[in-house]
Write a protein that holds these residues in place. Sequence first.
Motif, short mmCIF file in Angstrom:
data_model
loop_
_atom_site.label_atom_id
_atom_site.label_comp_id
_atom_site.label_asym_id
_atom_site.label_seq_id
_atom_site.Cartn_x
_atom_site.Cartn_y
_atom_site.Cartn_z
N ARG A 17 1.27 30.59 -1.94
CA ARG A 17 2.75 30.87 -2.28
C ARG A 17 3.25 29.84 -3.44
NH1 ARG A 17 6.50 30.11 3.33
NH2 ARG A 17 8.42 29.98 2.22
N ALA A 18 2.87 28.75 -3.34
CA ALA A 18 3.32 27.65 -4.23
C ALA A 18 3.03 28.23 -5.86
CB ALA A 18 2.57 26.31 -4.44
N VAL A 19 1.80 28.79 -5.94
CA VAL A 19 1.47 29.40 -6.97
C VAL A 19 2.41 30.73 -7.56
CG1 VAL A 19 -0.33 31.04 -8.23
CG2 VAL A 19 -0.97 28.80 -7.03
N GLU A 72 13.15 28.87 1.70
CA GLU A 72 11.86 29.32 1.94
C GLU A 72 11.26 29.11 0.68
OE1 GLU A 72 12.74 34.10 0.86
OE2 GLU A 72 11.96 33.54 3.03
N ASN A 73 12.00 28.83 -0.43
CA ASN A 73 11.23 28.48 -1.65
C ASN A 73 11.24 27.19 -2.30
OD1 ASN A 73 10.76 31.54 -2.01
ND2 ASN A 73 12.93 31.73 -2.96
N TYR A 74 11.54 26.30 -1.19
CA TYR A 74 11.55 24.60 -1.33
C TYR A 74 9.97 24.44 -1.80
CZ TYR A 74 13.20 19.97 -0.66
OH TYR A 74 13.34 18.59 -0.66
N TYR A 75 9.78 24.30 -2.99
CA TYR A 75 8.43 24.00 -3.76
C TYR A 75 7.79 22.71 -2.88
CZ TYR A 75 4.58 23.68 -6.85
OH TYR A 75 3.33 23.57 -7.39
N ASP A 76 8.51 21.72 -3.06
CA ASP A 76 7.89 20.40 -2.66
C ASP A 76 7.71 20.54 -1.29
OD1 ASP A 76 8.29 19.51 -5.23
OD2 ASP A 76 9.70 18.27 -4.76
N ALA A 77 8.33 20.92 -0.30
CA ALA A 77 8.02 21.31 0.91
C ALA A 77 6.97 21.99 1.35
CB ALA A 77 9.33 21.81 1.90
N ILE A 78 6.67 23.10 0.63
CA ILE A 78 5.59 24.23 0.91
C ILE A 78 4.24 23.03 0.41
CG2 ILE A 78 4.41 25.94 -0.44
CD1 ILE A 78 7.20 27.08 -0.75
N LYS A 102 18.61 19.85 3.17
CA LYS A 102 17.24 20.04 3.31
C LYS A 102 16.12 19.19 2.77
CE LYS A 102 16.66 22.37 -1.28
NZ LYS A 102 16.34 23.43 -2.29
N GLU A 103 16.81 18.21 1.84
CA GLU A 103 16.08 17.19 1.28
C GLU A 103 15.82 15.97 2.32
OE1 GLU A 103 18.06 19.22 -2.04
OE2 GLU A 103 18.63 18.40 0.02
#
Length: 702
Positions: free
Chosen positions: A315-317, A287-293, A256-257
């Motif tokens: 969603r990030a929050v 779906e929870n990949y924070y940096d991508a979000i 994913k990276e």
Amino acid sequence: MNNSVFTTRPTLSSQALFLEQKMILAKQLHQQGKLEDAKKGYQALLKIQPKNAQALHGLGLISFVQKKYQEALKYLNQAIQIEQDIHYLNNRGTIYFELKKYPEAQKDYKQALNIQADFQDAQFNLANLYSETNRTSEALKIFDEIIQKQTNHIEALYNRGNTYKRNQQLKEAVIDYGRVLEIMPGHINALLNRGNAYLGLEELDLALASYDKALDFHPDFIEALVSRSNANALKKNYDLVIQDCEKIIRLKPDHKESYFALANALKDKLFFHDAIAWYQKALALDENYYDAIINLANTLRRLKHFDEAALYYSRAVQLQPNSADAYSNLGNILHDLKRTDLAIDAYAQALQIDPRSQRVHFNLANIFKELNQLDEALEQFDHVLSIDPENIEAQFAKGMIYLAQGKYQEGFKLYEHRWERESLVTKLRQYPQALWTGKESLDGKTILVYIEQGLGDTIQFSRLIPQLAQQGARVIFEVQKPLMGLMKQIEGVAELIAHKEALPVFDYYCPLLNLPSAIGMDVEHIPLAQGYLKSNTAYVDKWQNILGEKTKPRVGLVCSGNAMHENDQNRSILLFDIIPYLPQEFEYITLQKEMREADRQLIQKYPLFKSYGEELDNFDDTAALCELMDIVISVDTSVAHLSGALAKKTFLLVPYCPDWRWMLTRQDSPWYQSMKIYRQEFMNSWQSTFTQLAKDLKKELL
């Protein structure tokens, strides 16, 4: 872990000989990697001799390789109960290390060393444990001792390099990796980590060379491809980043990276829609990949897709409810959506988590500034400066608030920080002559005053030139070429030159907007507010002929300024919005050279309007047109300044949060006596403003 060390016992009987042969066979199978066959051999031995420590040890090693760590511990514990062998202790320590049970691992390594102080395997493993647990000096001491005894000990050199790197002693790490590579040039991990150390030292070319070498030996070495893509991203070699990421994804489709890094490269190449697609692919994997979000939200925000961006920031929050940055980002997008109340709440939540967040205090201050709550804004900027007294943006912003409040001496002093801002720092000129600050005598001296910002600023502040001449200075005034004709009128200008022309000899220099601070000007004593420019008679005659006979009152109109201005979305208006309010009894002449396409098309449908933008060659033309108007209506642009300087009756339209020079509540302007200010009563709404303007227009001209 040592897979090959077993203790051999002397043969005492035929049964012992049989057991020894069974052990030799099991060990051979073990060393050949035939683990299941070896396991059966050890188990067969234990049926005959349940307390055979070597067989238990062997089973423990096999379980460790198979990552059955608890089972491995069970066998090693039994072996050590039978015999306190240094290899058993060392290998059990390694199992504990793998389980991150560092105190237990340390105890076993030290116990092995108590039995045999020079047991190098235990020394090496203990050093690695110290390195892993950030006991750097203890780790380095042991590695040093090993390397002193065996200078070409590759593992010790490599791991000492890793210890240096972990401790940010990157130059020392590079040296150790280099020694490893002298012994073994194809040590790809040493090449990788040397590259990473160079990357930390910002030696990007050396880092790339090291990664390239690793990939020469192993073209599909994913870690090296990842690191090389990171280095190329820092060098802004985005095409190379994309190339490496695509290869990683082919080799490892769930990496994913690399989807994320590829999206970042596309974003930095300004291929925003393509970047969005790759961020979404990364999120399809996690779906929870924070940096991508966050970066997806940032990209959507860049495209002004505010509603969609807000969903991702929310969603990030949810993913990181204790992150001040997450709430700060949410506050930013709510601000974009003009949900000011919710933005303030989000920033307040961020400050509960991190009360010392400069960025959040700064953003909150800007919201208060937009709401014209200037005292609250100053309080937030002061919070920023209490955290970072050298924060340029906060000092500059405070200066702008003081100016809006009419505190000119304090404001213009802080306004000097504009030269340290990223947007202006490249425009700061450096001359061998001295900068005039107001303290130096100008009597008999030549001073260069040069422009630094927009046309309106030049018109507005040119009124200060006479004060320099009154101090005995010979003034050279550099202006924008379209203003050359008008600026010849400014009293006290000895020599007028156009921007980018060769400069004559001078003693001092001063940027034009430094003059208020240098002369100590205050809001009560702004010179020449009654007007200081006149239109050129020849140009007036020219435009009188173009306009023809006047049959009704003429109103000049300027709806928009430079579209690239940072506040253009607030200061400019659409002709479509103001037309319904304009009285039909007048003739309207647009005074702007450049016009939005929507306005241009609209004018063609209304016979009351005339536009001559393409015929306005310079500001002498614009000044002549202003002269022929009964009233000029303008948003905050250079034409407003021109009309005011010409002493023409001017109706100025300013947004709810105006530029500092128009202050906050006054209907008049201390800069131009002929100007009346019409302010938005409510943020983002011109309705009541246009209504009042229309009434006053009729009152003045009918």
